[in-house]
Write an enzyme that holds these catalytic residues in place. Structure first.
Site, mmCIF file in Angstrom:
data_model
loop_
_atom_site.group_PDB
_atom_site.id
_atom_site.type_symbol
_atom_site.label_atom_id
_atom_site.label_comp_id
_atom_site.label_asym_id
_atom_site.label_seq_id
_atom_site.Cartn_x
_atom_site.Cartn_y
_atom_site.Cartn_z
ATOM 1 N N HIS A 9 0.875 -1.307 -0.125
ATOM 2 C CA HIS A 9 -0.308 -0.044 0.163
ATOM 3 C C HIS A 9 0.843 1.391 0.025
ATOM 4 O O HIS A 9 1.842 1.369 0.590
ATOM 5 C CB HIS A 9 -0.899 -0.070 1.433
ATOM 6 C CG HIS A 9 -0.201 0.036 2.672
ATOM 7 N ND1 HIS A 9 0.242 1.071 3.236
ATOM 8 C CD2 HIS A 9 0.081 -0.957 3.244
ATOM 9 C CE1 HIS A 9 0.970 0.868 4.359
ATOM 10 N NE2 HIS A 9 0.681 -0.633 4.487
ATOM 11 N N ARG A 58 -6.260 0.576 3.923
ATOM 12 C CA ARG A 58 -5.155 1.341 2.968
ATOM 13 C C ARG A 58 -4.792 0.191 1.957
ATOM 14 O O ARG A 58 -4.195 0.775 0.913
ATOM 15 C CB ARG A 58 -3.921 1.454 4.129
ATOM 16 C CG ARG A 58 -3.366 0.161 4.907
ATOM 17 C CD ARG A 58 -2.281 0.631 5.883
ATOM 18 N NE ARG A 58 -1.817 -0.620 6.695
ATOM 19 C CZ ARG A 58 -2.329 -1.183 7.730
ATOM 20 N NH1 ARG A 58 -3.475 -0.729 8.001
ATOM 21 N NH2 ARG A 58 -1.859 -2.136 8.297
ATOM 22 N N GLU A 85 -2.086 -7.143 7.171
ATOM 23 C CA GLU A 85 -0.477 -6.998 7.920
ATOM 24 C C GLU A 85 -0.351 -7.711 8.949
ATOM 25 O O GLU A 85 -1.514 -8.457 9.813
ATOM 26 C CB GLU A 85 -0.402 -5.473 7.977
ATOM 27 C CG GLU A 85 0.766 -4.971 8.967
ATOM 28 C CD GLU A 85 1.990 -5.270 8.224
ATOM 29 O OE1 GLU A 85 2.351 -6.508 8.238
ATOM 30 O OE2 GLU A 85 2.688 -4.248 7.660
ATOM 31 N N HIS A 155 0.458 -5.766 2.321
ATOM 32 C CA HIS A 155 1.125 -4.977 3.451
ATOM 33 C C HIS A 155 2.875 -5.394 3.460
ATOM 34 O O HIS A 155 2.990 -6.707 3.003
ATOM 35 C CB HIS A 155 0.440 -5.272 4.760
ATOM 36 C CG HIS A 155 -0.893 -4.816 4.650
ATOM 37 N ND1 HIS A 155 -1.392 -3.621 5.164
ATOM 38 C CD2 HIS A 155 -1.928 -5.629 4.357
ATOM 39 C CE1 HIS A 155 -2.544 -3.576 4.834
ATOM 40 N NE2 HIS A 155 -3.231 -4.847 4.353
#
Length: 201
Positions: A9, A58, A85, A155
């Site tokens: 991201h 995100r 993440e 992520h």
């Protein structure tokens, strides 16, 4: 031959504040949105067949902006928490520099970069890989082997787990692996799953 495009991201609000984010659902900054759009423009010559993202904003917003930049907004998209993440536990929301002062830079580097050392009440990269890689092998890699071009918007650590597996990195080598924000990593992969090439755009 299929292409696997890994995209971390763009800059998030907490990236800009140097804070541990983990599973906290923080959005992109305006800079992050622009980074994602510009990353997408680098993909205009690659016809994208499928896209995958985590369930965190995100990554979703990065994918949206990147597909817009690539002028390929009608791609089928799958969202799954397996691509989230790593969960940073007690560190989530803390400033990274202040955390390094409190616990020592070496300890924080181990928490952030090592393979099997987790931050307090959080996930290690090993834990992250245990949920990311089975999903990747089951849902994503078969498409690439079928000559499809697939984007994965995710992520730093879920992508580190994937790159560690693809590049056959050791636990020692992965400590130095850092996935930059909004820089497409493009693998060409044949029908047997062999990597033919890898470039960062």
């Amino acid at each position: 031959m299929g292409k696997l495009i890994l995209l971390r991201h763009g800059e998030s609000e907490w990236n800009s504040e140097n804070r541990f984010t983990g599973w906290i659902d923080i959005g992109l900054t305006e800079k992050g949105k622009k980074e994602a759009f510009e990353a997408g423009k680098l993909l205009t010559d690659i016809p994208i067949d499928y896209a995958f993202t985590s369930v965190l904003r995100r990554a979703i917003d990065t994918l949206t902006e990147a597909l817009r930049g690539a002028d390929q907004e009608l791609v089928p998209i799958a969202k799954d928490a397996a691509l989230n993440e790593r969960m940073y536990g007690d560190l989530q929301g803390l400033n990274k520099a202040e955390t390094a002062e409190k616990f020592g830079a070496a300890q924080v580097k181990l928490w952030r970069r090592s393979y099997d050392i987790a931050p307090p009440n959080g996930e290690s990269l090993k834990n992250t890989a245990a949920r990311t890689l089975p999903y990747f092998e089951r849902e994503i890699m078969p498409l690439v082997k079928e000559d499809k071009n697939v984007v994965v918007s995710a992520h730093g650590n879920s992508l580190r787990a994937i790159v560690m597996d693809l590049d056959k990195l050791t636990k020692e080598e992965v400590i130095e692996l850092n996935i930059p924000n909004a820089v497409p990593i493009v693998y060409e992969i044949d029908k047997e799953g062999k990597i033919v090439s890898k470039v960062m755009l």
